[in-house]
Enzyme design. Structure first.
Site, PDB file in Angstrom:
ATOM      1  N   PHE A 166       0.807  -1.233   0.000  1.00 50.68           N
ATOM      2  CA  PHE A 166       0.000   0.000   0.000  1.00 50.68           C
ATOM      3  C   PHE A 166       0.833   1.272   0.000  1.00 50.68           C
ATOM      4  O   PHE A 166       0.316   2.348  -0.300  1.00 50.68           O
ATOM      5  CB  PHE A 166      -0.954   0.013   1.217  1.00 50.68           C
ATOM      6  CG  PHE A 166      -0.287   0.404   2.512  1.00 50.68           C
ATOM      7  CD1 PHE A 166      -0.060   1.746   2.805  1.00 50.68           C
ATOM      8  CD2 PHE A 166       0.122  -0.541   3.441  1.00 50.68           C
ATOM      9  CE1 PHE A 166       0.555   2.134   3.992  1.00 50.68           C
ATOM     10  CE2 PHE A 166       0.738  -0.178   4.620  1.00 50.68           C
ATOM     11  CZ  PHE A 166       0.958   1.165   4.885  1.00 50.68           C
ATOM     12  N   LYS A 190      -1.199  -6.731  -9.691  1.00 53.93           N
ATOM     13  CA  LYS A 190      -2.189  -6.665  -8.613  1.00 53.93           C
ATOM     14  C   LYS A 190      -1.771  -5.570  -7.638  1.00 53.93           C
ATOM     15  O   LYS A 190      -0.847  -5.730  -6.860  1.00 53.93           O
ATOM     16  CB  LYS A 190      -2.307  -7.986  -7.843  1.00 53.93           C
ATOM     17  CG  LYS A 190      -3.534  -7.950  -6.932  1.00 53.93           C
ATOM     18  CD  LYS A 190      -3.435  -8.810  -5.692  1.00 53.93           C
ATOM     19  CE  LYS A 190      -2.808  -8.168  -4.519  1.00 53.93           C
ATOM     20  NZ  LYS A 190      -3.568  -7.068  -3.882  1.00 53.93           N
ATOM     21  N   SER A 243       5.008  -7.156   3.295  1.00 56.53           N
ATOM     22  CA  SER A 243       5.569  -7.480   4.611  1.00 56.53           C
ATOM     23  C   SER A 243       6.343  -8.806   4.549  1.00 56.53           C
ATOM     24  O   SER A 243       6.105  -9.630   3.654  1.00 56.53           O
ATOM     25  CB  SER A 243       4.438  -7.576   5.625  1.00 56.53           C
ATOM     26  OG  SER A 243       3.509  -8.550   5.200  1.00 56.53           O
ATOM     27  N   CYS A 298       9.546   1.525   3.400  1.00 62.08           N
ATOM     28  CA  CYS A 298      10.388   0.368   3.749  1.00 62.08           C
ATOM     29  C   CYS A 298      11.816   0.814   4.014  1.00 62.08           C
ATOM     30  O   CYS A 298      12.604   0.074   4.573  1.00 62.08           O
ATOM     31  CB  CYS A 298      10.354  -0.672   2.642  1.00 62.08           C
ATOM     32  SG  CYS A 298      11.160  -0.081   1.154  1.00 62.08           S
TER      33      CYS A 298
HETATM   34  P1  NAD Z   1       1.225  -6.709   2.973  1.00 59.77           P
HETATM   35  O1  NAD Z   1       2.230  -7.803   3.059  1.00 59.77           O
HETATM   36  O2  NAD Z   1       0.111  -6.686   3.945  1.00 59.77           O
HETATM   37  O3  NAD Z   1       0.544  -6.689   1.520  1.00 59.77           O
HETATM   38  C1  NAD Z   1       1.317  -6.704   0.343  1.00 59.77           C
HETATM   39  C2  NAD Z   1       0.515  -7.371  -0.760  1.00 59.77           C
HETATM   40  O4  NAD Z   1       0.242  -8.720  -0.385  1.00 59.77           O
HETATM   41  C3  NAD Z   1      -0.826  -6.712  -1.023  1.00 59.77           C
HETATM   42  O5  NAD Z   1      -1.054  -6.650  -2.405  1.00 59.77           O
HETATM   43  C4  NAD Z   1      -1.842  -7.635  -0.331  1.00 59.77           C
HETATM   44  O6  NAD Z   1      -3.067  -7.700  -1.005  1.00 59.77           O
HETATM   45  C5  NAD Z   1      -1.160  -8.978  -0.352  1.00 59.77           C
HETATM   46  N1  NAD Z   1      -1.414  -9.784   0.846  1.00 59.77           N
HETATM   47  C6  NAD Z   1      -1.638  -9.345   2.116  1.00 59.77           C
HETATM   48  N2  NAD Z   1      -1.776 -10.387   2.951  1.00 59.77           N
HETATM   49  C7  NAD Z   1      -1.642 -11.499   2.207  1.00 59.77           C
HETATM   50  C8  NAD Z   1      -1.676 -12.894   2.510  1.00 59.77           C
HETATM   51  N3  NAD Z   1      -1.884 -13.338   3.730  1.00 59.77           N
HETATM   52  N4  NAD Z   1      -1.484 -13.761   1.492  1.00 59.77           N
HETATM   53  C9  NAD Z   1      -1.268 -13.342   0.229  1.00 59.77           C
HETATM   54  N5  NAD Z   1      -1.225 -12.029  -0.099  1.00 59.77           N
HETATM   55  C10 NAD Z   1      -1.409 -11.122   0.872  1.00 59.77           C
HETATM   56  O7  NAD Z   1       2.061  -5.338   3.012  1.00 59.77           O
HETATM   57  P2  NAD Z   1       1.487  -3.849   3.092  1.00 59.77           P
HETATM   58  O8  NAD Z   1       0.955  -3.620   4.469  1.00 59.77           O
HETATM   59  O9  NAD Z   1       0.622  -3.565   1.928  1.00 59.77           O
HETATM   60  O10 NAD Z   1       2.826  -3.019   2.889  1.00 59.77           O
HETATM   61  C11 NAD Z   1       3.708  -2.696   3.926  1.00 59.77           C
HETATM   62  C12 NAD Z   1       4.857  -3.662   4.002  1.00 59.77           C
HETATM   63  O11 NAD Z   1       5.559  -3.691   2.754  1.00 59.77           O
HETATM   64  C13 NAD Z   1       5.895  -3.262   5.037  1.00 59.77           C
HETATM   65  O12 NAD Z   1       6.339  -4.410   5.711  1.00 59.77           O
HETATM   66  C14 NAD Z   1       7.025  -2.664   4.204  1.00 59.77           C
HETATM   67  O13 NAD Z   1       8.300  -2.711   4.805  1.00 59.77           O
HETATM   68  C15 NAD Z   1       6.959  -3.534   2.994  1.00 59.77           C
HETATM   69  N6  NAD Z   1       7.586  -2.903   1.851  1.00 59.77           N
HETATM   70  C16 NAD Z   1       8.810  -3.351   1.490  1.00 59.77           C
HETATM   71  C17 NAD Z   1       9.482  -2.758   0.446  1.00 59.77           C
HETATM   72  C18 NAD Z   1      10.859  -3.208   0.066  1.00 59.77           C
HETATM   73  O14 NAD Z   1      11.399  -2.683  -0.893  1.00 59.77           O
HETATM   74  N7  NAD Z   1      11.437  -4.177   0.767  1.00 59.77           N
HETATM   75  C19 NAD Z   1       8.897  -1.686  -0.256  1.00 59.77           C
HETATM   76  C20 NAD Z   1       7.627  -1.259   0.132  1.00 59.77           C
HETATM   77  C21 NAD Z   1       6.976  -1.876   1.199  1.00 59.77           C
END
Ligand code: NAD
Length: 499
Positions: A166, A190, A243, A298
């Site tokens: 997000f 997605k 995450s 991140c």
């Molecule tokens: P999230 O893991 O909740 O969601 C990411 C994606 O996965 C979304 O599209 C969501 O629909 C999907 N998703 C969520 N739960 C799922 C599940 N149980 N099974 C399958 N798919 C699922 O992450 P978020 O809250 O949207 O984003 C924040 C996180 O992203 C933070 O941990 C941040 O550090 C990380 N992030 C990392 C980077 C990087 O470059 N390493 C960059 C941006 C964000």
């Protein structure tokens, strides 16, 4: 976890007036068959501005089939023609730059300046992808044996997919889509169900880039869509950002299904301040690192580690600087920190602050009670500072993803590095110092793979590789830069003798 438990699914606001978004499949906007939706909020107002359909596996399959049909023609299209489509895309992104930045702020909450910065970073990825005719080249050599020549060419791999978090609604999908498309692949994107509007706008621009139907596809949804992408036999590669627990699972599941995968996870970024740092400048930059985008980056600083005599001054300056931030609606001029993404996330960040107090850290600036007068329903958390944090405390260990700085002082640089080494995440890290020796030692030994020296947010530009290490990254090839051309192509070697 079922799709409907995703953040925002149970918004209190009346959602009936909000538009349900469509998917973009095979060159057409198609209403989703979904029966369940996630409310998309303007986090500064707390109002519902759209509804994301939780699409199903059949809709993913339809997108993959459309992408598979488009692949043959697109992969045979001369690379210079594919690059031209990306040049058109750059032009349209520039024309709609302000529109895009406002959409990012409206659905995510970050300030307009932060949104503009993120859109700029996204456009830079498209600009780098325009270099595909050069960057996709292979190499060759005559006379590897008498009268025998050999050459390597790179070929696109097929249908690929990108799954986004997000926190950067416009930028993160652009880490993938332009590189995938310029190298001759077709793609299914997605977006995060919490922030689908920026990608809708971006796909409306892609519609005007003369791409054949099926080259780019958009499927809205949550977990079901992600799982369908991981399992689909027609998808050859998956890029994921989110995450750590989900990144790890996507990596496991999609590699198990035989795909090439890069999965970027969460972070707990350590920022070290040496006693010889230019403290005034350093804290100004560090404030941006910890509180920019309300801490939802991140690459955001999370653990501040002042070394030796730097402790008291770094803390006092940080508290003063954090206190001076103006919290409010990111669209309002003068606001320097926006809301967090959702009500549930605000509550999660507040509960981390509660835990910090409970576990004995010293709360020197408390953002739990933050309010914004004319935006009573926004998702506010004010800048927060804890001192005397130990790495074993919950706030010293876990990614909070909000505007909370935890100070864990160290006696020496060795101790500061050891603290970073002990943490399972290793995304980004920074040191503030005027000593070349300390900076070199730090950069050399850092476990994180994006390192800043007197830089608060160590974000590699589009022509460098982006990605962390340990539990912050699962895979081999990182995001954008030359790695993108590796990730989206396979190398074929031909050995030739003319008889
Ligand atoms: P999230 O893991 O909740 O969601 C990411 C994606 O996965 C979304 O599209 C969501 O629909 C999907 N998703 C969520 N739960 C799922 C599940 N149980 N099974 C399958 N798919 C699922 O992450 P978020 O809250 O949207 O984003 C924040 C996180 O992203 C933070 O941990 C941040 O550090 C990380 N992030 C990392 C980077 C990087 O470059 N390493 C960059 C941006 C964000």
């Amino acid at each position: 976890m079922s799709d409907t438990r995703t953040a925002g699914a149970s918004a209190p606001t009346d959602t009936r007036a909000a538009e349900a978004l469509s998917n973009f499949i095979g060159g057409r906007w198609v209403p989703s068959a979904a029966r369940q939706f996630v409310d998309v909020h303007n986090p500064a107002l707390g109002t519902v501005i759209a509804r994301t359909p939780l699409s199903n596996a059949e809709e993913v399959d339809a997108a993959v089939q459309a992408a598979a049909r488009a692949f043959r023609g697109w992969s045979e299209t001369p690379v210079v023609v594919r690059a031209r489509a990306m040049f058109r895309f750059v032009r349209l992104l520039e024309e709609h730059f302000e529109d895009l930045a406002r959409t990012v702020t409206t659905e995510h909450g970050k300030t307009l300046d932060e949104a503009r910065g993120s859109v700029r970073r996204g456009i830079e990825c498209v600009e780098v992808a325009c270099g595909a005719p050069s960057l996709m080249m292979g190499y060759g050599l005559e006379n590897i044996a008498t009268n025998i020549d050999s050459a390597v060419v790179r070929q696109p791999i097929g249908v690929v997919a990108a799954i986004a978090p997000f926190n950067f609604p416009a930028m993160v999908p652009l880490w993938f889509l332009p590189f995938a498309v310029a190298t001759g692949n077709t793609i299914v994107v997605k977006p995060s169900e919490q922030v689908p509007l920026s990608q809708r706008l971006i796909f409306r621009l892609l519609e005007r880039c003369d791409l054949p139907p099926g080259v780019v596809n958009l499927v809205n949804g949550g977990r079901t869509v992600v799982e369908a992408i991981c399992d689909h036999p027609g998808i050859k590669a998956v890029s994921f950002v989110g995450s750590t627990p989900v990144a790890r699972e996507v990596y496991r599941r999609a590699t198990h299904a035989g795909k090439r995968v890069q999965a970027l996870g969460g972070a707990k970024n350590v920022v070290v301040v040496m006693p010889d740092a230019n403290m005034e400048k350093a804290i100004e930059i560090i404030t941006e690192s910890f509180y920019g985008c309300a801490g939802e980056r991140c690459l955001a600083g999370s653990l501040l580690v002042p070394v030796g005599a730097a402790h008291a001054e770094a803390r006092d300056r940080l508290v003063a600087s954090a206190r001076s931030l103006k919290v409010g609606d990111g669209l309002v001029p003068g606001v320097t920190m926006g809301p967090v993404i959702s009500g549930p996330h605000r509550d999660r960040v507040r509960s981390y602050i509660d835990k910090g107090v409970h576990e004995g850290a010293a709360l020197v600036l408390d953002g739990r009670g933050a309010t914004v007068g004319d935006r009573p329903d926004g998702f506010w958390v004010g800048p927060t500072v804890f001192d005397d944090v130990s790495p074993s405390m919950t706030i010293g260990r876990e990614e909070i993803f909000g505007p909370v700085a935890s100070i864990a002082a160290a006696k020496t640089l060795d101790e500061a590095i050891a603290l970073m080494e002990a943490h399972p995440n290793a995304n980004a890290t920074s040191i503030f110092t005027s000593s070349g020796k300390a900076a070199r030692e730090f950069a050399h030994r850092a476990t994180a793979s994006m390192v800043g020296v007197n830089i608060g947010v160590a974000a590699p530009m589009a022509y460098f590789p982006f990605g962390g290490a340990k539990d912050s990254f699962f895979g081999d090839l990182k995001v954008h830069g030359r790695d993108a051309f590796e990730f989206y192509t396979d190398k074929k070697v031909t050995i030739t003798r003319w008889l």
